[in-house]
Write an enzyme that holds these catalytic residues in place. Structure first.
Site, PDB file in Angstrom:
ATOM      1  N   ARG A 113       0.835  -1.203   0.000  1.00 56.81           N
ATOM      2  CA  ARG A 113       0.000   0.000   0.000  1.00 56.81           C
ATOM      3  C   ARG A 113       0.873   1.259   0.000  1.00 56.81           C
ATOM      4  O   ARG A 113       1.005   1.949  -0.995  1.00 56.81           O
ATOM      5  CB  ARG A 113      -0.952  -0.027   1.222  1.00 56.81           C
ATOM      6  CG  ARG A 113      -2.152   0.896   1.116  1.00 56.81           C
ATOM      7  CD  ARG A 113      -1.856   2.311   1.443  1.00 56.81           C
ATOM      8  NE  ARG A 113      -1.336   2.469   2.813  1.00 56.81           N
ATOM      9  CZ  ARG A 113      -0.802   3.576   3.271  1.00 56.81           C
ATOM     10  NH1 ARG A 113      -0.725   4.635   2.498  1.00 56.81           N
ATOM     11  NH2 ARG A 113      -0.328   3.650   4.502  1.00 56.81           N
ATOM     12  N   ASP A 114       1.558   1.503   1.104  1.00 55.28           N
ATOM     13  CA  ASP A 114       2.329   2.745   1.243  1.00 55.28           C
ATOM     14  C   ASP A 114       3.518   2.756   0.288  1.00 55.28           C
ATOM     15  O   ASP A 114       3.866   3.790  -0.279  1.00 55.28           O
ATOM     16  CB  ASP A 114       2.830   2.881   2.687  1.00 55.28           C
ATOM     17  CG  ASP A 114       3.061   4.329   3.092  1.00 55.28           C
ATOM     18  OD1 ASP A 114       2.941   5.213   2.234  1.00 55.28           O
ATOM     19  OD2 ASP A 114       3.370   4.560   4.266  1.00 55.28           O
ATOM     20  N   HIS A 125       3.563   4.130  12.812  1.00 54.66           N
ATOM     21  CA  HIS A 125       3.824   4.048  11.379  1.00 54.66           C
ATOM     22  C   HIS A 125       4.939   5.049  11.103  1.00 54.66           C
ATOM     23  O   HIS A 125       4.728   6.262  11.209  1.00 54.66           O
ATOM     24  CB  HIS A 125       2.535   4.394  10.631  1.00 54.66           C
ATOM     25  CG  HIS A 125       2.680   4.479   9.150  1.00 54.66           C
ATOM     26  ND1 HIS A 125       2.295   3.454   8.316  1.00 54.66           N
ATOM     27  CD2 HIS A 125       3.137   5.460   8.337  1.00 54.66           C
ATOM     28  CE1 HIS A 125       2.524   3.805   7.051  1.00 54.66           C
ATOM     29  NE2 HIS A 125       3.035   5.017   7.041  1.00 54.66           N
ATOM     30  N   HIS A 152       8.410   6.591   8.980  1.00 54.88           N
ATOM     31  CA  HIS A 152       9.164   6.731   7.727  1.00 54.88           C
ATOM     32  C   HIS A 152      10.614   7.065   8.047  1.00 54.88           C
ATOM     33  O   HIS A 152      10.912   7.659   9.076  1.00 54.88           O
ATOM     34  CB  HIS A 152       8.538   7.812   6.844  1.00 54.88           C
ATOM     35  CG  HIS A 152       7.333   7.325   6.087  1.00 54.88           C
ATOM     36  ND1 HIS A 152       7.320   7.126   4.732  1.00 54.88           N
ATOM     37  CD2 HIS A 152       6.098   6.976   6.516  1.00 54.88           C
ATOM     38  CE1 HIS A 152       6.130   6.687   4.347  1.00 54.88           C
ATOM     39  NE2 HIS A 152       5.361   6.585   5.413  1.00 54.88           N
ATOM     40  N   CYS A 208       9.463   9.403  -0.013  1.00 59.63           N
ATOM     41  CA  CYS A 208       8.644  10.492   0.492  1.00 59.63           C
ATOM     42  C   CYS A 208       8.674  11.579  -0.558  1.00 59.63           C
ATOM     43  O   CYS A 208       9.748  11.970  -1.009  1.00 59.63           O
ATOM     44  CB  CYS A 208       9.241  10.986   1.819  1.00 59.63           C
ATOM     45  SG  CYS A 208       8.440  12.450   2.460  1.00 59.63           S
ATOM     46  N   ASN A 262       8.990   3.784   4.181  1.00 55.65           N
ATOM     47  CA  ASN A 262       8.762   3.307   5.547  1.00 55.65           C
ATOM     48  C   ASN A 262      10.048   2.689   6.080  1.00 55.65           C
ATOM     49  O   ASN A 262      10.967   2.371   5.326  1.00 55.65           O
ATOM     50  CB  ASN A 262       7.677   2.229   5.549  1.00 55.65           C
ATOM     51  CG  ASN A 262       6.301   2.817   5.297  1.00 55.65           C
ATOM     52  OD1 ASN A 262       5.828   2.798   4.169  1.00 55.65           O
ATOM     53  ND2 ASN A 262       5.680   3.350   6.320  1.00 55.65           N
TER      54      ASN A 262
HETATM   55 ZN    ZN Z   1       3.290   6.198   5.337  1.00 58.10          ZN
END
Ligand code: ZN
Length: 306
Positions: free
Chosen positions: A13-14, A207, A209, A240, A249
């Site tokens: 997902r991320d 969560h 990063h 990012c 992440n």
């Molecule tokens: Zn994230």
């Protein structure tokens, strides 16, 4: 008995939503199955958003329907609103994760709503899900809880307002997200403690990063104040948008290596986990893969505690 720590793999997902190319659905599903086979207890496999906004997530319905057939793994899908949560429910997701930005700027840019309006949307999700015959867990993820690329510093009071609103809405769990990767370890400790004091064990996870290279240090800080659930992405996939070249992440392999070395039980087989990287090399040939453990190999000093 070793103490358990849960790692939730969010790469599909991320990680993928930032990817330059689109991973084929078959490779994505094979990758998810391999990660479940490596022992990952939770996998966030996609996002029920408009494919016009994030084309990489266009196959989320197919991916969720395949993933929920895997044994022994909780399948999570992100949904930004009630409509997305309904789609997640119909596809059979075990848990829906609804993002709620703490900062006004990120909330407007990402969701076109204020934080308070998005908390109200979460309340609608809870009300709808609780009325269904099948129960689906509801997680609310507080984005930009440690800083925002638009608004800058995010006051802890704003995090507490959102966290309290979400707990009152009746979600099963709240996670705090360092969406842009600006947090430092002392800040993680302070904010986690402040939220714990308000909503107790409803605060479930972090969560993180790795924008500044502090992701693992931040995970350790969370661990020290009682957090036992961490999101991570295989090979630190993602990146990012505000930090070109940075990994996404925190790297799942490196996180699992730290946790297992420290004596925590993740249930994850490191050899099998590292082998999952081949799906990324195959499915995203132009994507940078990160991670110290993959580069160095599992050291001879590593052994899983009894
Ligand atoms: Zn994230």
């Amino acid at each position: 008995m070793r103490e358990k720590v849960t790692v939730c793999e969010v790469g599909p997902r991320d990680g993928l939503q930032m990817a330059k190319s689109r991973m084929q659905t078959e490779i994505k599903s094979a990758w998810i199955a391999a990660m479940a086979g490596a022992g990952l207890p939770e996998i966030e496999v996609g996002s029920f958003v408009s494919p016009k906004v994030i084309p990489q997530m266009a196959d989320t319905d197919i991916v969720v329907r395949a993933a929920v057939k895997l044994q022994g793994v909780i399948i999570v899908a992100l949904a930004p609103n009630l409509r997305g949560a309904q789609n997640a429910y119909e596809a059979g997701a075990h848990r829906v994760s609804v993002p709620v930005s703490v900062s006004e700027g990120h909330s407007r840019a990402n969701l076109n709503r204020s934080p308070a309006e998005q908390v109200a949307e979460v309340a609608r999700v809870v009300e709808w899900v609780r009325a269904q015959p099948r129960q689906m867990e509801i997680e609310a993820a507080c984005s930009t809880a440690f800083g925002c690329s638009i608004d800058g510093a995010v006051p802890t009071a704003a995090v507490l307002t959102v966290a309290n609103g979400l707990a009152a809405a009746g979600v099963d769990m709240v996670t705090l997200a360092d969406t842009v990767g600006y947090a430092h370890p002392a800040q993680i400790r302070d904010v986690v403690r402040a939220v714990q004091a308000e909503i107790g064990s409803k605060l479930d996870g972090l969560h993180l990063h790795d924008t500044m290279g502090l992701g693992i240090a931040n995970a350790l800080a969370g661990l020290e104040v009682g957090v036992r659930n961490f999101d991570a992405a295989l090979a630190g996939l993602g990146g990012c948008p505000f930090a070109p070249g940075a990994s996404g992440n925190i790297v799942t392999e490196d996180l699992v290596f730290m946790l297992e070395s420290m004596g925590f039980d993740t249930g994850i087989d490191l050899d099998k986990l590292l082998a999952c990287r081949r799906y990324l090399a195959e499915g995203l040939p132009n994507e940078g893969l990160h991670g110290g453990l993959a580069q160095a190999g599992i050291p001879k000093t590593f052994r899983v505690a009894a």
